[in-house]
Design a protein around this motif. Structure first.
Motif, short mmCIF file in Angstrom:
data_model
loop_
_atom_site.label_atom_id
_atom_site.label_comp_id
_atom_site.label_asym_id
_atom_site.label_seq_id
_atom_site.Cartn_x
_atom_site.Cartn_y
_atom_site.Cartn_z
N GLY A 1 0.82 -1.21 0.00
CA GLY A 1 0.00 0.00 0.00
C GLY A 1 0.85 1.26 0.00
O GLY A 1 0.54 2.23 -0.70
N LEU A 2 1.93 1.25 0.77
CA LEU A 2 2.82 2.41 0.82
C LEU A 2 3.46 2.69 -0.53
O LEU A 2 3.56 3.85 -0.95
CB LEU A 2 3.92 2.19 1.86
CG LEU A 2 3.53 2.25 3.34
CD1 LEU A 2 4.70 1.84 4.21
CD2 LEU A 2 3.05 3.65 3.72
N LEU A 3 3.90 1.63 -1.22
CA LEU A 3 4.65 1.82 -2.46
C LEU A 3 3.74 2.02 -3.67
O LEU A 3 4.10 2.77 -4.59
CB LEU A 3 5.57 0.62 -2.71
CG LEU A 3 6.61 0.31 -1.62
CD1 LEU A 3 7.55 -0.79 -2.09
CD2 LEU A 3 7.40 1.56 -1.25
N SER A 4 2.59 1.36 -3.69
CA SER A 4 1.74 1.42 -4.88
C SER A 4 1.01 2.75 -5.03
O SER A 4 0.82 3.24 -6.15
CB SER A 4 0.73 0.28 -4.87
OG SER A 4 -0.10 0.35 -3.72
N CYS A 5 0.57 3.35 -3.90
CA CYS A 5 -0.13 4.62 -4.01
C CYS A 5 0.21 5.60 -2.88
O CYS A 5 -0.26 6.73 -2.90
CB CYS A 5 -1.64 4.41 -4.05
SG CYS A 5 -2.32 3.53 -2.64
N GLY A 6 1.02 5.18 -1.91
CA GLY A 6 1.37 6.06 -0.80
C GLY A 6 2.38 7.12 -1.16
O GLY A 6 2.41 8.19 -0.53
N ILE A 7 3.23 6.86 -2.16
CA ILE A 7 4.23 7.86 -2.57
C ILE A 7 3.58 8.92 -3.44
O ILE A 7 3.65 10.11 -3.14
CB ILE A 7 5.40 7.17 -3.31
CG1 ILE A 7 6.12 6.19 -2.37
CG2 ILE A 7 6.38 8.22 -3.83
CD1 ILE A 7 7.23 5.41 -3.04
N ALA B 1 6.69 7.13 9.24
CA ALA B 1 6.70 8.55 9.62
C ALA B 1 6.73 9.43 8.37
O ALA B 1 6.03 10.45 8.30
CB ALA B 1 7.90 8.84 10.52
N LEU B 2 7.54 9.05 7.39
CA LEU B 2 7.59 9.82 6.14
C LEU B 2 6.24 9.80 5.43
O LEU B 2 5.79 10.81 4.88
CB LEU B 2 8.68 9.25 5.22
CG LEU B 2 10.12 9.53 5.63
CD1 LEU B 2 11.08 8.76 4.72
CD2 LEU B 2 10.43 11.02 5.56
N PHE B 3 5.58 8.66 5.46
CA PHE B 3 4.26 8.56 4.83
C PHE B 3 3.26 9.47 5.55
O PHE B 3 2.46 10.17 4.91
CB PHE B 3 3.77 7.11 4.86
CG PHE B 3 2.32 6.96 4.50
CD1 PHE B 3 1.90 7.12 3.19
CD2 PHE B 3 1.38 6.67 5.47
CE1 PHE B 3 0.56 6.98 2.86
CE2 PHE B 3 0.04 6.53 5.15
CZ PHE B 3 -0.37 6.68 3.84
N ALA C 1 10.88 7.42 -1.55
CA ALA C 1 11.49 6.55 -2.57
C ALA C 1 12.96 6.27 -2.24
O ALA C 1 13.43 5.13 -2.35
CB ALA C 1 11.36 7.19 -3.94
N ALA C 2 13.68 7.30 -1.80
CA ALA C 2 15.09 7.12 -1.44
C ALA C 2 15.23 6.20 -0.24
O ALA C 2 16.16 5.37 -0.19
CB ALA C 2 15.72 8.48 -1.14
#
Length: 317
Positions: free
Chosen positions: A86-92, A308-310, A221-222
């Motif tokens: 979930g974080l990678l597919s649409c959270g960024i 936390a970044l999210f 992403a980093a």
């Protein structure tokens, strides 16, 4: 108990966390979208399509959760891929054409899962055929996915496929494209019109300016790349016993190389942020493997930093 321990061991907590991530991201993007999210379109899909897309992403999270144990890359029972997906597919970043991206991402996850299953059974024909069929269907949903055809020769090498399996993969991949060409021809156009439309779609510039990407999206992403590399190096230095099995090594190589192939999509003019939902499929497994390979204190810190970044990304551009 630490949060990472809960989400690593409890499927219920991982599922709830995925639902929360999907819901708050969809609301944030619909109410206050970032400039990069509107680069290819001035409006998002309708609310019913958004809801359907979130359900598709939820299904993708389930597939990711089954893919990690199928690959053999986890040491213990682990449900980390479910929320991480979930974080990678649409959270960024959240695509304005989210439904197409969600369906393409689910097709990709199912295709890779089927290829993983073929590692368990030599001569498996149904899995490789339907995996290739899904890869071909992805081109109809999101044209830049055409580069993922390179997964077929990659599978031949890593999965040691027989000639019959290779032919099945080629036929399976071409079947959706031939069917689309037939439908276009049946509608009264030239048989090659679909191919011309596909080439035109690939050449259409859609990517927005890099300057419009939020700083926290870049930081997320980093962080993902840093943790994945960190975990991979740690597993190599510590000589992780999982890699003694040939099947596990081939699974790891497949995910690494597929991740690199998905990055090639960034060089296609028609590529936009929808590609993140595609890249998320192999990246989720690699990040979950890295977190599972690291010591508990290190993986907990990395996991908390990502969460936390999210959270900050929801409110700060």
């Amino acid at each position: 108990m630490q949060v990472i321990s809960l989400s690593r061991k409890s499927a219920l907590v991982a599922l709830v966390l995925l639902i929360v991530i999907l819901c708050v991201t969809a609301v944030r993007a619909y109410v206050a979208p970032f400039g990069a999210e509107l680069a290819s379109s001035d409006y998002f899909d309708s609310v019913p399509k958004l809801v359907l897309a979130m359900f598709v992403f939820l299904c993708g999270g389930f597939v990711e959760g089954k893919m990690l144990p199928c690959s053999g890359l986890n040491k213990n029972y682990c449900t980390l891929p479910i929320p991480i997906y979930g974080l990678l597919s649409c959270g960024i970043l959240f695509s304005s054409d989210v439904l197409s991206g969600a369906v393409a991402s689910l097709c990709f996850a199912l295709a890779i899962y089927l290829l993983m299953r073929s590692l368990h059974s030599a001569g498996e024909k149904d899995s490789v055929f339907f995996a290739a069929l899904l890869l071909g269907a992805m081109v109809l949903l999101y044209p830049p996915c055409v580069v993922l055809a390179l997964i077929i020769p990659l599978s031949v090498i890593l999965l040691t496929l027989s000639l019959r399996q290779v032919l099945l993969m080629v036929v399976g991949y071409l079947l959706p494209l031939v069917a689309a060409s037939y439908v276009v021809w049946y509608g009264g156009d030239d048989m090659l019109q679909f191919s011309r439309n596909l080439l035109s779609a690939l050449a259409t510039e859609r990517m927005g300016a890099v300057a419009e990407v939020p700083y926290l999206a870049i930081a997320m992403a980093a962080s993902v790349v840093a943790v994945a590399v960190w975990g991979g190096v740690y597993a190599a230095v510590s000589r992780d016993k999982r890699f003694l099995a040939v099947r596990v090594r081939h699974s790891f190589y497949l995910f690494v190389l597929v991740s690199l192939l998905t990055l090639l999509m960034l060089f296609i003019p028609s590529c936009d942020i929808t590609v993140l939902a595609i890249i998320a499929v192999p990246a989720t497994i690699l990040l979950s493997f890295a977190l599972d390979a690291l010591p508990n204190n290190q993986s907990t810190i990395a996991y908390w930093v990502l969460l936390a970044l999210f959270a900050m990304h929801l409110f700060v551009a």
